[in-house]
Design a protein around this motif. Structure first.
Motif, PDB file in Angstrom:
ATOM      1  N   SER A  95       0.811  -1.218   0.000  1.00 13.85           N
ATOM      2  CA  SER A  95       0.000   0.000   0.000  1.00 13.85           C
ATOM      3  C   SER A  95       0.844   1.267   0.000  1.00 13.85           C
ATOM      4  O   SER A  95       0.299   2.374  -0.020  1.00 13.85           O
ATOM      5  CB  SER A  95      -0.934   0.011   1.224  1.00 13.85           C
ATOM      6  N   GLY A  96       2.166   1.117   0.059  1.00 13.60           N
ATOM      7  CA  GLY A  96       3.036   2.282   0.094  1.00 13.60           C
ATOM      8  C   GLY A  96       3.109   2.942   1.450  1.00 13.60           C
ATOM      9  O   GLY A  96       3.648   4.046   1.589  1.00 13.60           O
ATOM     10  N   LYS A  97       2.594   2.271   2.477  1.00 15.20           N
ATOM     11  CA  LYS A  97       2.598   2.841   3.836  1.00 15.20           C
ATOM     12  C   LYS A  97       3.857   2.471   4.609  1.00 15.20           C
ATOM     13  O   LYS A  97       4.145   3.077   5.640  1.00 15.20           O
ATOM     14  CB  LYS A  97       1.355   2.374   4.593  1.00 15.20           C
ATOM     15  N   GLN A  98       4.561   1.454   4.154  1.00 11.36           N
ATOM     16  CA  GLN A  98       5.774   0.991   4.815  1.00 11.36           C
ATOM     17  C   GLN A  98       6.877   0.871   3.771  1.00 11.36           C
ATOM     18  O   GLN A  98       6.734   0.141   2.799  1.00 11.36           O
ATOM     19  CB  GLN A  98       5.542  -0.364   5.491  1.00 11.36           C
ATOM     20  N   GLU A  99       7.983   1.586   3.975  1.00 15.06           N
ATOM     21  CA  GLU A  99       9.110   1.523   3.053  1.00 15.06           C
ATOM     22  C   GLU A  99      10.118   0.502   3.561  1.00 15.06           C
ATOM     23  O   GLU A  99      10.617   0.606   4.678  1.00 15.06           O
ATOM     24  CB  GLU A  99       9.773   2.894   2.923  1.00 15.06           C
ATOM     25  N   VAL A 100      10.425  -0.491   2.746  1.00  6.54           N
ATOM     26  CA  VAL A 100      11.395  -1.507   3.162  1.00  6.54           C
ATOM     27  C   VAL A 100      12.806  -0.940   3.050  1.00  6.54           C
ATOM     28  O   VAL A 100      13.057   0.035   2.345  1.00  6.54           O
ATOM     29  CB  VAL A 100      11.255  -2.796   2.333  1.00  6.54           C
ATOM     30  N   LYS A 101      13.746  -1.586   3.763  1.00  6.27           N
ATOM     31  CA  LYS A 101      15.108  -1.051   3.847  1.00  6.27           C
ATOM     32  C   LYS A 101      15.780  -1.015   2.476  1.00  6.27           C
ATOM     33  O   LYS A 101      16.536  -0.084   2.174  1.00  6.27           O
ATOM     34  CB  LYS A 101      15.923  -1.912   4.817  1.00  6.27           C
ATOM     35  N   ALA A 102      15.553  -2.028   1.649  1.00  6.27           N
ATOM     36  CA  ALA A 102      16.200  -2.063   0.340  1.00  6.27           C
ATOM     37  C   ALA A 102      15.753  -0.891  -0.528  1.00  6.27           C
ATOM     38  O   ALA A 102      16.548  -0.340  -1.312  1.00  6.27           O
ATOM     39  CB  ALA A 102      15.914  -3.387  -0.365  1.00  6.27           C
ATOM     40  N   VAL A 103      14.499  -0.483  -0.421  1.00 11.53           N
ATOM     41  CA  VAL A 103      14.005   0.680  -1.169  1.00 11.53           C
ATOM     42  C   VAL A 103      14.601   1.957  -0.589  1.00 11.53           C
ATOM     43  O   VAL A 103      15.041   2.850  -1.323  1.00 11.53           O
ATOM     44  CB  VAL A 103      12.466   0.727  -1.128  1.00 11.53           C
ATOM     45  N   LYS A 104      14.637   2.024   0.723  1.00  8.11           N
ATOM     46  CA  LYS A 104      15.197   3.212   1.386  1.00  8.11           C
ATOM     47  C   LYS A 104      16.631   3.463   0.957  1.00  8.11           C
ATOM     48  O   LYS A 104      17.033   4.608   0.725  1.00  8.11           O
ATOM     49  CB  LYS A 104      15.134   3.013   2.901  1.00  8.11           C
ATOM     50  N   HIS A 105      17.420   2.383   0.808  1.00  5.99           N
ATOM     51  CA  HIS A 105      18.829   2.516   0.467  1.00  5.99           C
ATOM     52  C   HIS A 105      19.084   2.493  -1.046  1.00  5.99           C
ATOM     53  O   HIS A 105      20.242   2.468  -1.468  1.00  5.99           O
ATOM     54  CB  HIS A 105      19.632   1.398   1.125  1.00  5.99           C
ATOM     55  N   ARG A 106      18.010   2.489  -1.852  1.00 10.16           N
ATOM     56  CA  ARG A 106      18.134   2.427  -3.317  1.00 10.16           C
ATOM     57  C   ARG A 106      18.971   1.214  -3.735  1.00 10.16           C
ATOM     58  O   ARG A 106      19.861   1.308  -4.590  1.00 10.16           O
ATOM     59  CB  ARG A 106      18.771   3.706  -3.884  1.00 10.16           C
ATOM     60  N   GLN A 107      18.676   0.066  -3.140  1.00 10.83           N
ATOM     61  CA  GLN A 107      19.414  -1.170  -3.447  1.00 10.83           C
ATOM     62  C   GLN A 107      18.802  -1.788  -4.698  1.00 10.83           C
ATOM     63  O   GLN A 107      17.970  -2.687  -4.642  1.00 10.83           O
ATOM     64  CB  GLN A 107      19.330  -2.141  -2.255  1.00 10.83           C
ATOM     65  N   ASP A 108      19.230  -1.299  -5.857  1.00 12.70           N
ATOM     66  CA  ASP A 108      18.602  -1.639  -7.137  1.00 12.70           C
ATOM     67  C   ASP A 108      19.368  -2.741  -7.872  1.00 12.70           C
ATOM     68  O   ASP A 108      19.921  -2.528  -8.951  1.00 12.70           O
ATOM     69  CB  ASP A 108      18.485  -0.398  -8.024  1.00 12.70           C
ATOM     70  N   ASP A 109      19.425  -3.927  -7.292  1.00 12.37           N
ATOM     71  CA  ASP A 109      20.180  -5.024  -7.898  1.00 12.37           C
ATOM     72  C   ASP A 109      19.424  -5.604  -9.099  1.00 12.37           C
ATOM     73  O   ASP A 109      18.245  -5.954  -8.991  1.00 12.37           O
ATOM     74  CB  ASP A 109      20.414  -6.132  -6.865  1.00 12.37           C
ATOM     75  N   PHE A 110      20.126  -5.739 -10.218  1.00 14.24           N
ATOM     76  CA  PHE A 110      19.518  -6.239 -11.454  1.00 14.24           C
ATOM     77  C   PHE A 110      20.567  -7.012 -12.225  1.00 14.24           C
ATOM     78  O   PHE A 110      21.502  -6.435 -12.782  1.00 14.24           O
ATOM     79  CB  PHE A 110      18.987  -5.067 -12.289  1.00 14.24           C
TER      80      PHE A 110
END
Length: 550
Positions: free
Chosen positions: A526-541
């Motif tokens: 719902s976009g109400k809780q930001e996970v740590k990987a999103v917070k740190h821009r951990q964009d592994d691809f």
């Protein structure tokens, strides 16, 4: 009551130490007494009976190894005294029955997501910049530098502050010791309120090393993966950069997009550098079109959606001896709850299903899916063996140190992520999930390659368990990091979101942990809780080349 040991399955002939145990210590468990022949570190296992050389070692109720030497009851099993072994498997008519868990508490629950024209619902709203070939990576970097900070999507500035302060100290005459011992006060950097496009969660750049050279199959597969991201419900639209002459042609990408979305209608800007001409013209056009796309994406708003619109990837990385008895079965129960609610879940990492193939084959609702699963597993295993690196070489040094000493032990615990529900489909990388229920997706055990693949197949949230700790994330899907033990959660809670250590400590059941995880997923979706990987821009691809990768 908290125990110091655990026997996972009634048929097991090994017991797991939940805490460090001493040599000659007497262990009483379920009315039986064991005298330990040596110290047993937490997460490791000891034998329950005397075993001769060549005897089977059973854990999770399946064959996980064979002894290389005779072992007395109470002996530590290790890489020096047992070797990987697993049972053979085949397609059978047997299907395991399934009793769905009670989901009455969630029947009316919804999450606030981004509704797409094709019926999918996203848990986020991103714009993509996608290179068709590695030759375009530099152009992608230039666009990234031009847009991210200016539009409010930059990374935490604390480290830039640290570098500037160190420069200042050095210019004032500070030496090596003063630099090494310098102290800084950091502040939380929040840029969301400064975003020009508040309804766009970010601009993501899928740089990679493929698209040309290699095999044509690799390029076709890459186009399928990129199409999976472009058509993903968490994506509003994309800017695609093509050099023009590469193997991964734009028309192949468009074909793969149509396979996944026959009426694709998202904004899509495609630039061919060899047709356009100068680099500056390409970059100016790409920045202008991306900005226009962001204006369109910013019109999307979150609206309520049923939980059946969730597609959850099940992943693990940096596993330990507790993963298979706490974090993995906990998300397995979450998986069962979601399946009962009509959602989709994805179990991947085929090298980490070694030894449990028969159970998963038996769980396939369609015999054709069982046959495909068996064929994919055998083909993958034979290719690995031919390359001199069989599934038995899958456990990492960290896995082994923390109790996962054979691939079968690791696999039996990893498979717990899938719960107990029937298998509705078996997919080969990078196919898209099209059925509600448990889907098996052929990927490597490498956590970033596998997470990349699960999201490409449609996962709009990923549940990622770890016993040793890992920062792994994804550019477009929130990756919820879940620790198997509380010590890890306490030590690395800057990158881990949830803890299932209370299961090990006897303070929470698997079911309670699974329900807690589902409630957290709804908040994240719902976009109400930001996970740590999103917070740190951990964009592994990392796309998977179909060579051998474990």
């Amino acid at each position: 009551m908290k125990h110091s040991v655990l026997k996972v399955h009634p048929q097991d002939n090994v017991i797991v130490a939940l805490s460090d145990l001493s040599e000659n210590q007497e262990i009483v468990y379920e009315g039986l007494r064991y005298i330990l022949q040596e110290a047993i570190p937490a997460k490791h296992k000891f034998t329950t009976t005397d075993l001769a050389a060549g005897d089977q070692v059973i854990m999770y109720g399946v064959l996980v190894g064979k002894t290389q030497v005779a072992l007395k009851a109470g002996s530590l099993i290790s890489t020096s005294n047992i070797k990987h072994a697993s049972t053979d498997f085949k397609v059978s008519e047997q299907q395991t029955s399934w009793t769905a868990p009670d989901v009455s508490a969630w029947k009316q629950r919804t999450f606030d997501g981004f509704h797409r024209a094709d019926g999918q619902v996203g848990t986020a709203n991103y714009w993509l910049v996608v290179p068709m070939v590695f030759c375009e990576n530099r152009n992608v970097e230039v666009i990234q530098e031009a847009l991210l900070n200016n539009l409010g999507y930059g990374r935490n500035e604390n480290y830039q502050f640290q570098a500037k302060e160190l420069m200042s100290l050095y210019q004032k005459g500070a030496g090596v010791n003063e630099i090494l011992n310098a102290q800084f006060t950091y502040t939380e950097q929040v840029q969301k309120n400064n975003r020009l496009f508040p309804n766009v969660d970010g601009i993501k750049f899928l740089s990679h090393t493929g698209g040309c050279g290699g095999t044509r199959q690799d390029s076709q597969t890459l186009c399928g993966l990129l199409a999976g991201y472009i058509t993903h419900p968490n994506v509003a639209g994309a800017t695609v950069l093509s050099l023009g002459c590469q193997n991964a042609q734009v028309d192949i990408l468009m074909e793969e997009i149509r396979k996944r979305s026959s009426h694709f209608d998202k904004p899509l800007y495609v630039l061919d550098q060899q047709r356009i001409g100068t680099e500056s013209d390409v970059l100016e056009m790409a920045i202008r079109q991306t900005f226009a796309g962001l204006i369109q994406a910013n019109q999307d708003l979150r609206k309520p959606a049923p939980l059946s619109k969730l597609c959850i990837g099940l992943e693990c990385g940096g596993s330990d001896g507790f993963s298979g008895i706490s974090a993995n079965p906990a998300i397995g129960y979450t998986s069962d709850l979601l399946v009962a609610l009509g959602a989709s879940v994805i179990l991947a990492e085929f090298p980490e299903l070694c030894g449990v193939e028969q159970d998963l084959s038996n769980r396939c609702l369609d015999k054709k899916d069982a046959e495909r699963f068996v064929d994919l597993m055998r083909t993958y295993s034979s290719r690995a063996t031919a390359a001199g690196s069989g599934f038995d070489m899958n456990p990492s040094p960290g896995n082994i140190k923390d109790g996962l000493i054979t691939d079968a032990i690791k696999s039996a615990g990893a498979a717990k992520k899938a719960g107990t529900s029937p298998v509705v489909a078996v997919l080969d990388y990078p196919e898209k999930v099209n059925k509600a229920g448990l889907n098996l997706l052929c990927t490597p055990g490498n956590d970033v390659e596998s997470t990349t693949a699960e999201v490409g197949s449609g996962a709009n949230v990923v549940l990622f368990t770890t016993g040793l700790g890992t920062p792994t994330g994804n550019p477009i899907a929130p990756v919820v990091k879940i620790s198997s033990n509380s010590r890890l959660f306490s030590r690395m809670n800057d990158i881990i979101d949830l803890d299932t250590g209370p299961v090990i400590e006897g303070r929470e059941t698997i079911q309670q942990a699974g329900e807690r995880i589902l409630n957290y997923v709804i908040e994240v979706a719902s976009g109400k809780q930001e996970v740590k990987a999103v917070k740190h821009r951990q964009d592994d691809f990392i796309p998977w080349k179909r060579g051998v990768s474990l």
